[in-house]
Design an enzyme around this catalytic site. Structure first.
Site, PDB file in Angstrom:
ATOM      1  N   ALA A  59     -15.351  -3.292  -4.476  1.00  5.98           N
ATOM      2  CA  ALA A  59     -14.506  -3.910  -3.450  1.00  5.98           C
ATOM      3  C   ALA A  59     -15.113  -3.900  -2.034  1.00  5.98           C
ATOM      4  CB  ALA A  59     -13.130  -3.240  -3.478  1.00  5.98           C
ATOM      5  N   ASP A 248      -9.515  -1.456  -6.373  1.00  8.47           N
ATOM      6  CA  ASP A 248      -9.696  -2.807  -5.823  1.00  8.47           C
ATOM      7  C   ASP A 248      -8.518  -3.248  -4.968  1.00  8.47           C
ATOM      8  OD1 ASP A 248     -11.662  -2.728  -8.159  1.00  8.47           O
ATOM      9  OD2 ASP A 248     -12.212  -4.508  -7.015  1.00  8.47           O
TER      10      ASP A 248
HETATM   11  O1  MRU Z   1     -15.861  -5.681 -11.362  1.00  9.91           O
HETATM   12  P1  MRU Z   1     -16.405  -4.694 -10.376  1.00  9.91           P
HETATM   13  O2  MRU Z   1     -17.661  -4.038 -10.822  1.00  9.91           O
HETATM   14  O3  MRU Z   1     -16.520  -5.278  -8.983  1.00  9.91           O
HETATM   15  O4  MRU Z   1     -15.287  -3.561 -10.302  1.00  9.91           O
HETATM   16  C1  MRU Z   1     -15.447  -2.511  -9.384  1.00  9.91           C
HETATM   17  C2  MRU Z   1     -14.407  -1.468  -9.470  1.00  9.91           C
HETATM   18  O5  MRU Z   1     -13.501  -1.538 -10.257  1.00  9.91           O
HETATM   19  C3  MRU Z   1     -14.522  -0.339  -8.476  1.00  9.91           C
HETATM   20  O6  MRU Z   1     -13.960   0.815  -8.991  1.00  9.91           O
HETATM   21  C4  MRU Z   1     -13.774  -0.716  -7.187  1.00  9.91           C
HETATM   22  O7  MRU Z   1     -14.152  -1.979  -6.725  1.00  9.91           O
HETATM   23  C5  MRU Z   1     -13.999   0.279  -6.124  1.00  9.91           C
HETATM   24  S1  MRU Z   1     -15.611   0.269  -5.454  1.00  9.91           S
HETATM   25  C6  MRU Z   1     -15.671   1.444  -4.233  1.00  9.91           C
END
Ligand code: MRU
Length: 362
Positions: A59, A248
């Site tokens: 995120a 997210d």
């Molecule tokens: O699909 P992604 O790899 O973008 O998913 C990321 C996550 O689920 C993370 O846990 C979240 O974005 C937090 S990152 C600090």
């Protein structure tokens, strides 16, 4: 994409901006852990594609990339009056906002860039462009202290030699530095805490195996990779004293959307009496979103489940596939939400409001 560089050594710098070359430099996360490839992205189109294809992901990192994307999108604009410049900016903003739907940091960063344009309305177009670059640099710089602060609060919840479970990747690769869920681990490691970290591989895109195992290993941290369906076993064996995951989007009632599979871990954690912590910068908390039901969950291609990573297809051709990229963990399974302004505990409706009140007086 052109202008691709390959580096020998993994010195993890997730996002860099080179204004002289009008280029956003990212590690291509789809190539890790086998190759550390830096991509030079020079247009909003390339940045959109990098976000959509998870070359840059997590995120906070998505928000930072999009912020630079708006700047690049208007850097060479020929508009010479504010209204036409603003119209161009909004087109770029809307386009980048369509890359992925769940992480609120994307929309948060884009809104911040729009406010920057509006705040500088009276200035010359060249000055507005410079203000946009400064704002994107500011978003990145802020992310570093935010993650460090989350790390410091998180570290107060664990002790040396603890076993920690994490899911997906909420580390350096997902942020400007430190990560969110991995920040307490990095900070504890610097002080010799000797954590034993268990990482879920995180089907279907394997962010745990490819990214978290990679970055923790590079940092010299004791890390053990498990398949997602082994989480109950390590909990039952008493090998896990705390669970830290990223997020997210957190709704105002504390429901939290994170990588698919997170919710199951939280339910298991409750069953085994293990604290389950969500690490979330305030930029990930969406107070306009009442509950988790209001969070749009991204659905991705069936191929990610049926064939990606396999030498040959592992499911019948044409089989129906359900592939949500995120799930929502109900607030009742969350022990606490760790933010840069402190630790919010249930009831979250009240504690999250208090966190935002601290932010205002900051
Ligand atoms: O699909 P992604 O790899 O973008 O998913 C990321 C996550 O689920 C993370 O846990 C979240 O974005 C937090 S990152 C600090």
């Amino acid at each position: 994409m052109d202008n691709v560089k390959v580096k020998e050594k993994a010195d993890i710098e997730t996002i860099l901006f080179d204004d002289d070359r009008s280029s956003l430099i990212i590690i291509d996360q789809t190539q890790l852990p086998n190759e550390t490839k830096y991509l030079h992205l020079t247009s909003q189109l390339q940045i959109w594609e990098a976000i959509y294809e998870l070359k840059v992901r997590g995120a906070p990192a998505i928000g930072i990339a999009a912020a630079y994307g708006t700047y690049l999108g208007v850097k060479f604009s020929a508009a010479d009056d504010y209204d036409s410049f603003y119209d161009e900016f909004i087109k770029v903003k809307k386009y980048l906002a369509s890359a992925r739907p769940t992480a609120v940091n994307l929309f948060w960063a884009l809104d911040r860039m729009e406010s920057c344009v509006k705040k500088n309305k009276e200035k010359a177009i060249a000055e507005i462009k410079q203000a946009l670059l400064n704002e994107a640099d500011g978003i990145k710089a802020e992310d570093i202290w935010v993650c460090k602060s989350i790390g410091e609060y998180g570290l107060t919840l664990i002790k040396p030699n603890d076993g920690i479970l994490t899911h997906c990747n909420a580390g350096r690769l997902a942020t400007a530095k430190y990560g969110t869920a991995l920040a307490p681990i990095y900070l504890g490691h610097e002080s010799g805490y000797n954590f034993k970290v268990f990482v879920d591989e995180t089907r279907p895109l394997l962010q745990g195996a490819r990214l978290t195992a990679y970055e923790l290993n590079e940092a010299g941290i004791d890390v053990t990779l498990i398949c997602d369906n082994m989480a109950a076993t390590v909990m039952k064996n008493d090998w896990v004293q705390a669970i830290f995951v990223g997020c997210d989007r957190v709704a105002a009632n504390g429901d939290a959307a994170n990588k698919i599979g997170t919710s199951a871990i939280a339910i298991l954690a409750e069953s085994y009496g293990i604290p389950f912590y969500i690490c979330a910068p305030t930029s990930t908390i969406d107070m306009n979103c009442g509950t988790g039901k209001d969070i749009q969950i991204e659905e991705r291609m069936p191929e990610e489940v049926t064939e990606k990573w396999y030498a040959k297809r592992m499911a019948p051709v044409g089989i129906k596939v359900f592939n949500p990229a995120f799930d929502v963990t109900d607030a009742r399974f969350i022990t606490a939400i760790i933010t840069e302004y402190g630790i919010a505990r249930p009831p979250f409706k009240k504690s999250l409001r208090e966190i935002f009140a601290c932010k205002k007086t900051d």
